[in-house]
Enzyme design. Structure first.
Site, mmCIF file in Angstrom:
data_model
loop_
_atom_site.group_PDB
_atom_site.id
_atom_site.type_symbol
_atom_site.label_atom_id
_atom_site.label_comp_id
_atom_site.label_asym_id
_atom_site.label_seq_id
_atom_site.Cartn_x
_atom_site.Cartn_y
_atom_site.Cartn_z
ATOM 1 C CD GLU A 1 8.416 -50.129 -55.995
ATOM 2 O OE1 GLU A 1 7.360 -50.710 -55.692
ATOM 3 O OE2 GLU A 1 9.502 -50.377 -55.433
ATOM 4 C CB CYS B 1 0.192 -47.509 -56.614
ATOM 5 S SG CYS B 1 1.235 -46.809 -55.345
#
Ligand code: NAP
Length: 482
Positions: A256, A290
């Site tokens: 990720e 993010c």
């Protein structure tokens, strides 16, 4: 005076890496300072290579095997303990990361949900039945599936959500019955170790979890490359993620990685909603998400009005002492990161961009910064800037917006602000990203729903509690005459 009172409440915390519950004793300390005032928050005794090997051995040796109800009970107890210690955890997150206290408190709520949903999943049957007599080639048999835990998982986490990222790796692994070795960020290890301690207090057998801090070669790389490890679940930067992909060898890898998410505001949008979503997306968590809004893309016809209203909104995001409940934007992770962001802004200005608000830096504190006339090839448009920057770019029509949105190497998430369903559907179909949120920020999710990116943002393998549990297991099938 007020600041002194707020910072003095935290005593220096002395913690250690834990090999199956036991503190290591390498004699080497990691020092963690408050990014806002430089004060020492705590120390961590670091692990060495033999501690890493001992952690692997302990996990593989195993111990009491937990049934579903026992796993449920531990996660549920941990959830309750976390709620009881909400204040303490929030203060620790703020002290070691510089995130403001309201964000840290919000993060506890998210980690709570991760524990809740992981506990719930322990009680859900996850097997399937396939009847075999459904074609001319069939037989009177049935095929059944069950999920078996992996023998060992390694979880490597970043600094930006010191608790929630850790919870998102550990809780689903424990729900699956898979032992984990955690390597948290060296910038925010205290919250991670406290969370591990809390899980032991909730009844977790020691062999199920180790937490190691130490130099990259002896800990992180040694774990990633260890052939006994079944899965590496990594959240962090693209550079490190791609290195892991190259060096992990024959094992599952979950990556990720970074993001450069757009919020796309169309001329038919509710402009007030667009303004709120842009500010929340760009400035929450000091811009260190993010899925933070890293590019605000606004249709040309409304850009002037949007910018006027957005600048007014951005003024509400006051930056300052993270421990002060009035502060909306704390520091970024350290002064080096703030200087990097300052440079990114300077470079855009040199290319013709204009700073309309903010931009001032004091140590690790960078004011929320609104920038217009940003060229499409500016570093802050093309790469990820992990901080409270809000570059505004304009687009002509939907084709142009889609092209601009898809033009970077990233593909994590996106937000579209529109009142037109047909437009919304076009974006859902044509954006090259893991998530499209209509009339929401790119970061909108529940802790249970599938989450993850494509392109440089990840391999398309999702996390979120339900999907992550699948990652930490393998499916065994068995068949019987039936
Ligand atoms: P990072 O520098 O990549 O570090 C992440 C973790 O990797 C840390 O624990 C770090 O340890 C470890 N690490 C460093 N070198 C390694 C190596 N050679 N092998 C294995 N592990 C290694 O990332 P960060 O700066 O902490 O976090 C920010 C990044 O994370 C941003 O790019 C952000 O977008 C991304 N992120 C992505 C998601 C998502 O879900 N897609 C969520 C949150 C954050 P040390 O601390 O000891 O160096």
């Amino acid at each position: 005076m007020k600041e002194e009172v707020l910072t003095e409440t935290i005593n220096i915390i002395k913690l250690a890496s834990l090999v199956a519950g036991k503190p290591v004793s390498s004699g080497k300390q990691l020092y963690i300072n408050n990014p806002y005032n430089g004060q020492l928050v705590g120390t961590v005794e670091m692990a060495n290579l033999s501690d890493t090997q001992a952690a692997v051995k302990a996990a593989l040796k195993g111990g009491t095997v937990l049934n579903r109800y026992e796993r449920y009970s531990i996660l549920e107890k941990a959830r309750i303990l976390l709620l009881e210690r909400k204040e303490e955890f929030a203060q620790l997150i703020t002290a070691e990361s510089g995130l403001c206290i309201t964000e840290s408190t919000y993060e506890i709520g998210r980690a709570h949900d991760v524990l809740l949903f992981s506990a719930m999943e322990c009680l859900n049957d996850d097997g399937q039945v396939f009847s075999c007599d459904i074609s001319p080639n069939g037989k009177q048999r049935k095929i059944f599936t069950l999920r078996e835990p992996l023998k060992l998982a390694v979880a490597i986490t970043p600094f930006n959500h010191p608790l929630n990222q850790v919870a998102h790796k550990i809780a689903p692994a424990l729900a699956a019955g898979t032992p984990v070795i955690l390597k948290p960020s060296e910038k925010t290890p205290l919250t991670a170790i406290r969370f591990v301690e809390l899980l032991f207090e909730a009844g977790l057998p020691p062999y199920m979890l180790s937490v190691l801090l130490g130099n990259t070669k002896d800990v992180a790389e040694a774990l990633v490359q260890n052939p006994e490890v079944d899965i590496v679940s990594f959240t962090g930067s693209v550079v490190v993620g791609k290195r892991i992909a190259q060096t992990a060898g024959y094992k599952k890898v979950i990556l990720e990685l970074g993001g450069n998410d757009p919020l796309i505001i169309l001329e038919d949008a509710n402009l007030d909603l667009g303004v709120v979503l842009a500010a929340e997306g760009a400035f929450r968590n000091s811009g260190q998400r993010c899925t933070g809004v890293k590019r605000i893309l606004v249709q040309e016809s409304i850009s002037e009005e949007f910018t006027k209203r957005f600048v007014e909104k951005a003024k509400e995001y006051t930056s300052g002492n993270p421990a002060d409940p009035q502060t909306k934007v704390g520091t970024v992770i350290d002064e080096q990161a703030a200087i990097y962001l300052e440079n990114v802004v300077d470079k855009a200005v040199a290319q013709g961009a204009k700073v309309l608000l903010g931009g001032k830096r004091t140590g690790a504190l960078l004011e929320p910064t609104v920038i217009i006339n940003v060229p499409r090839d500016a570093q802050m448009v093309v790469q990820e800037s992990f901080g409270p920057l809000a570059p505004i770019l304009t687009f002509k029509d939907i084709d142009d917006a889609i092209q601009l949105s898809n033009s970077t190497a990233f593909g994590l998430s996106s937000g579209i602000v529109t009142a037109n369903m047909e437009n919304a559907i076009r974006f859902v179909k044509e954006l090259q990203v893991g998530t499209v949120n209509i009339n929401e920020v790119p970061g909108y999710r529940t802790e249970r729903s599938p989450f993850g990116g494509i392109k440089d943002s990840g391999l398309g393998i999702k996390e979120g509690v339900v999907e992550a549990i699948k990652c930490f297991t393998y499916v065994k099938t068995f068949s019987m005459p039936w």
